[in-house]
Motif scaffolding. Structure first.
Motif, mmCIF file in Angstrom:
data_model
loop_
_atom_site.group_PDB
_atom_site.id
_atom_site.type_symbol
_atom_site.label_atom_id
_atom_site.label_comp_id
_atom_site.label_asym_id
_atom_site.label_seq_id
_atom_site.Cartn_x
_atom_site.Cartn_y
_atom_site.Cartn_z
ATOM 1 N N SER A 47 0.828 -1.204 0.000
ATOM 2 C CA SER A 47 0.000 0.000 0.000
ATOM 3 C C SER A 47 0.864 1.255 0.000
ATOM 4 N N VAL A 48 0.551 2.209 -0.878
ATOM 5 C CA VAL A 48 1.275 3.465 -0.944
ATOM 6 C C VAL A 48 0.526 4.415 -1.875
ATOM 7 N N LEU A 49 0.800 5.697 -1.765
ATOM 8 C CA LEU A 49 0.237 6.710 -2.660
ATOM 9 C C LEU A 49 1.240 6.955 -3.779
ATOM 10 N N ILE A 50 0.783 6.839 -5.020
ATOM 11 C CA ILE A 50 1.697 6.920 -6.164
ATOM 12 C C ILE A 50 1.207 7.997 -7.130
ATOM 13 N N PHE A 51 2.102 8.878 -7.527
ATOM 14 C CA PHE A 51 1.837 9.796 -8.621
ATOM 15 C C PHE A 51 2.451 9.178 -9.871
ATOM 16 N N VAL A 52 1.609 8.798 -10.824
ATOM 17 C CA VAL A 52 2.083 8.067 -11.992
ATOM 18 C C VAL A 52 2.622 9.060 -13.017
ATOM 19 N N ASN A 53 3.906 8.966 -13.290
ATOM 20 C CA ASN A 53 4.523 9.869 -14.251
ATOM 21 C C ASN A 53 4.664 9.243 -15.633
ATOM 22 N N ILE A 54 4.493 7.920 -15.715
ATOM 23 C CA ILE A 54 4.518 7.306 -17.026
ATOM 24 C C ILE A 54 3.218 7.609 -17.739
ATOM 25 N N LEU A 55 3.237 7.521 -19.047
ATOM 26 C CA LEU A 55 2.036 7.784 -19.832
ATOM 27 C C LEU A 55 1.144 6.559 -19.748
ATOM 28 N N SER A 56 0.294 6.520 -18.724
ATOM 29 C CA SER A 56 -0.541 5.351 -18.461
ATOM 30 C C SER A 56 -1.975 5.802 -18.343
ATOM 31 N N ILE A 57 -2.812 5.302 -19.210
ATOM 32 C CA ILE A 57 -4.190 5.783 -19.307
ATOM 33 C C ILE A 57 -5.129 4.989 -18.428
ATOM 34 N N ASN A 58 -6.024 5.660 -17.740
ATOM 35 C CA ASN A 58 -7.086 4.961 -17.033
ATOM 36 C C ASN A 58 -8.102 4.476 -18.061
ATOM 37 N N ALA A 59 -9.037 3.660 -17.622
ATOM 38 C CA ALA A 59 -9.933 2.978 -18.567
ATOM 39 C C ALA A 59 -11.074 3.877 -18.994
ATOM 40 N N GLN A 60 -10.784 4.944 -19.733
ATOM 41 C CA GLN A 60 -11.845 5.783 -20.269
ATOM 42 C C GLN A 60 -12.662 5.004 -21.281
ATOM 43 N N SER A 61 -13.924 5.377 -21.395
ATOM 44 C CA SER A 61 -14.827 4.684 -22.305
ATOM 45 C C SER A 61 -15.739 5.700 -22.972
ATOM 46 N N VAL A 62 -16.549 5.209 -23.911
ATOM 47 C CA VAL A 62 -17.539 6.065 -24.553
ATOM 48 C C VAL A 62 -18.514 6.607 -23.518
ATOM 49 N N ALA A 63 -18.912 5.757 -22.570
ATOM 50 C CA ALA A 63 -19.843 6.186 -21.525
ATOM 51 C C ALA A 63 -19.244 7.290 -20.667
ATOM 52 N N ASP A 65 -4.227 -1.186 -3.542
ATOM 53 C CA ASP A 65 -4.309 -0.180 -2.490
ATOM 54 C C ASP A 65 -3.454 1.045 -2.796
ATOM 55 N N TYR A 66 -3.015 1.149 -4.033
ATOM 56 C CA TYR A 66 -2.342 2.355 -4.498
ATOM 57 C C TYR A 66 -3.396 3.357 -4.942
ATOM 58 N N LEU A 67 -3.276 4.574 -4.505
ATOM 59 C CA LEU A 67 -4.079 5.636 -5.093
ATOM 60 C C LEU A 67 -3.256 6.202 -6.238
ATOM 61 N N LEU A 68 -3.476 5.661 -7.409
ATOM 62 C CA LEU A 68 -2.709 6.061 -8.584
ATOM 63 C C LEU A 68 -3.282 7.346 -9.152
ATOM 64 N N ILE A 69 -2.473 8.370 -9.288
ATOM 65 C CA ILE A 69 -2.887 9.656 -9.833
ATOM 66 C C ILE A 69 -2.259 9.795 -11.211
ATOM 67 N N TYR A 70 -3.101 9.828 -12.233
ATOM 68 C CA TYR A 70 -2.633 9.798 -13.608
ATOM 69 C C TYR A 70 -2.417 11.203 -14.156
ATOM 70 N N PRO A 71 -1.623 11.325 -15.199
ATOM 71 C CA PRO A 71 -1.401 12.650 -15.803
ATOM 72 C C PRO A 71 -2.699 13.271 -16.306
ATOM 73 N N THR A 72 -2.782 14.579 -16.221
ATOM 74 C CA THR A 72 -3.955 15.302 -16.708
ATOM 75 C C THR A 72 -4.112 15.107 -18.214
ATOM 76 N N TYR A 73 -5.349 14.889 -18.634
ATOM 77 C CA TYR A 73 -5.645 14.739 -20.049
ATOM 78 C C TYR A 73 -6.779 15.692 -20.416
ATOM 79 N N LYS A 74 -7.120 15.758 -21.696
ATOM 80 C CA LYS A 74 -8.128 16.698 -22.176
ATOM 81 C C LYS A 74 -9.320 15.954 -22.779
#
Length: 506
Positions: A7-23, A348-357
């Motif tokens: 368990s740890v809090l992680i700021f993700v600096n790699i270009l890793s996308i969360n599972a965005q969808s059409v919905a 149990d990681y709170l992964l924070i992904y890079p801002t996207y548009k």
């Protein structure tokens, strides 16, 4: 050896996308009927009328119709009922929320030069909670064929991708260092839901560890949050026939989605996976900007026409997520041990992904209204929005597939709103109807929306009290997951809203 995740809090600096969808895109691209009680009671058909705070959102020129300084505040009660049906098992879930969903003020500056054709200048500011996203839904039932293992396999195997995942990646990597594809495959492998194919180990392909059978499923969905908007409005009146306006809109959003999925294999065989619990948490927050232009013309004394344009909303969004997988099965890591074993793969990681548009599609609205002197009015709005223009950015290798899905699954859709008002001295009686086409090519995914509204108002002189009731219904087919295992319940969603608005002349 398969392992636990710490368990740890992680700021993700790699270009890793969360599972965005059409919905997910439609969560920000869709309009909802919101605003003042008068606006709601006439189903939002105000594009050629003006004179109401929420009419500014339909057509910015509407503020130039105001005759004096005013302010208003609206309190609403939202009730959403979801009737779900999953392989014959029916569940009803009710959700209720209360909110101060509108507040605004307007200043009218009359031109003291009677010879000038520009009669007035208007400045207004209006806040609206344009979408209350609070929702929950329970689903349960027995699926005769399909397991969630297909979800993890769809990420692990190259069917949807151009490459395989090396077994060493799933054995030796850390969850937070992987992109979304590898993370899902990693969870499935570490939780013994999938294993490397023993008949083809050199090619890094994977097979299900779930015996064939029927599967009892439960899924709990909880959503909280809002899409809010603050509009700064400038409008003017030219002679007695033309009104022009512009809105500068600041958008803000905070949306949390939590799902808990449970599967139990009804097969009594003491091999492979027996049951699992898969939990997902996602929080999306950010802000955006849009503008609107509008005009209203008095064609005759009774007839008015309106036209307005709403630009795309340009959002900047950030995602946070974590995941938890608990499984129980036989022969975990030791084929000679037939006992039931358990495994917890807890990111149990709170992964924070890079801002996207995200940019939502623009909207055009044409309106007509007929005013019967002081006794009443009838108004019609017709709007069009091309949902295929919704875009995640940057349009790179991560977002390109979802943008392609948006173009293939969505379409140009129209919306019709009709409203009427009848006045009896200080009383006003109101009603409305609205129809929205599905943004999907396949209406089984999300169907058309139909709704009606009614309400009344009483004018005390310098104060007005308005009340409204609005109802809408829409059917949809909601998948539990976006790929691989896409089974889910058919859902009928019914929305009931009661709003109360106080308007004060200043």
């Amino acid at each position: 050896m398969k392992k636990y995740i710490l368990s740890v809090l992680i700021f993700v600096n790699i270009l890793s996308i969360n599972a965005q969808s059409v919905a997910d895109a439609l969560l920000y691209a869709n309009d909802n009927l919101s605003g003042t009680a008068r606006f709601r009671s006439m189903s939002g058909a105000f594009g050629a009328l003006g004179g109401d705070f929420s009419s500014i959102n339909a057509n910015p020129a509407g503020s130039a119709v105001f005759l004096n300084n005013q302010c208003s505040v609206t309190l609403s009660s939202f009730n959403k009922k979801n009737n779900s049906n999953y392989f014959g098992s029916k569940v009803t879930t009710n959700n209720t929320a209360f909110d101060i969903n509108q507040a605004g003020g307007i200043l009218v500056f009359e031109n003291q030069n009677q010879k000038d054709d520009w009669k007035k200048f208007v400045l207004a500011i209006n806040y609206e909670n344009s979408s209350n996203l609070d929702n929950s839904m329970d689903t349960f039932g027995t699926n005769p064929n399909n397991s969630i293992a297909d979800y993890f396999l769809s990420y692990a195997n190259p069917g949807l991708y151009n490459s395989t995942i090396p077994l060493t990646t799933l054995e030796d990597s850390f969850y937070e260092n992987l992109d979304i594809r590898n993370q899902q495959a990693y969870l499935g492998y570490q939780g013994y839901v999938i294993n490397v194919d023993p008949n083809n180990p050199g090619n890094d392909t994977y097979v299900s560890n779930v015996p064939n059978g029927s599967f009892y499923h439960e899924n709990y969905l909880e959503e909280t949050g809002y899409n809010g908007k603050v509009s700064v409005n400038f409008a003017t009146q030219y002679k007695d026939k033309f009104f022009f306006g512009i809105n500068l809109n600041s958008h803000f959003t905070d949306y949390t989605k939590t799902t808990t999925f449970y599967e139990d294999n009804a097969n009594s065989s003491n091999t492979g996976l027996k049951r699992l619990v898969f939990e997902n948490y996602q929080n999306t927050y950010g802000n955006g900007f849009s503008f609107q232009l509008g005009a209203i013309a008095k064609v005759t004394k009774e007839l008015r026409a309106g036209l307005s344009y709403e630009s795309p909303t340009w959002y900047r969004l950030t995602d946070e997520k974590n995941q938890l997988l608990r499984t129980a099965g036989y022969n975990y890591g030791n084929p000679a041990n037939p006992n039931l074993s358990e495994q917890v793969v807890d990111s149990d990681y709170l992964l924070i992904y890079p801002t996207y548009k995200l940019s939502t599609p623009s909207k055009w609205t044409g309106s007509l209204a007929y005013v019967f002197g002081k006794s009443g009015l009838v108004s019609v709005d017709y709007a069009m929005r091309d949902y295929t223009n919704t875009r995640f950015k940057p349009n790179d290798s991560f977002f390109r597939p979802i943008n392609a899905s948006i173009e293939s699954q969505l379409k140009l859709a129209s919306e019709l709103r009709i409203g009427a008002e009848y006045r009896i001295k200080e009383w006003s009686l109101r009603g409305g109807y609205r129809y929205e086409q599905s943004p999907y090519e396949n209406k089984k995914v999300v169907g058309d929306l139909t709704g009606f509204s009614t309400g009344f108002g009483y004018n005390f002189g310098t104060t007005r009290l308005d009340m409204a009731y609005a109802y809408s219904q829409r059917k949809s087919q909601q998948s539990f997951f976006t790929q691989g295992f896409t089974d889910g319940p058919s859902v009928t969603t019914k929305n009931n809203t009661i709003s109360l608005t106080l308007v004060f002349e200043l």
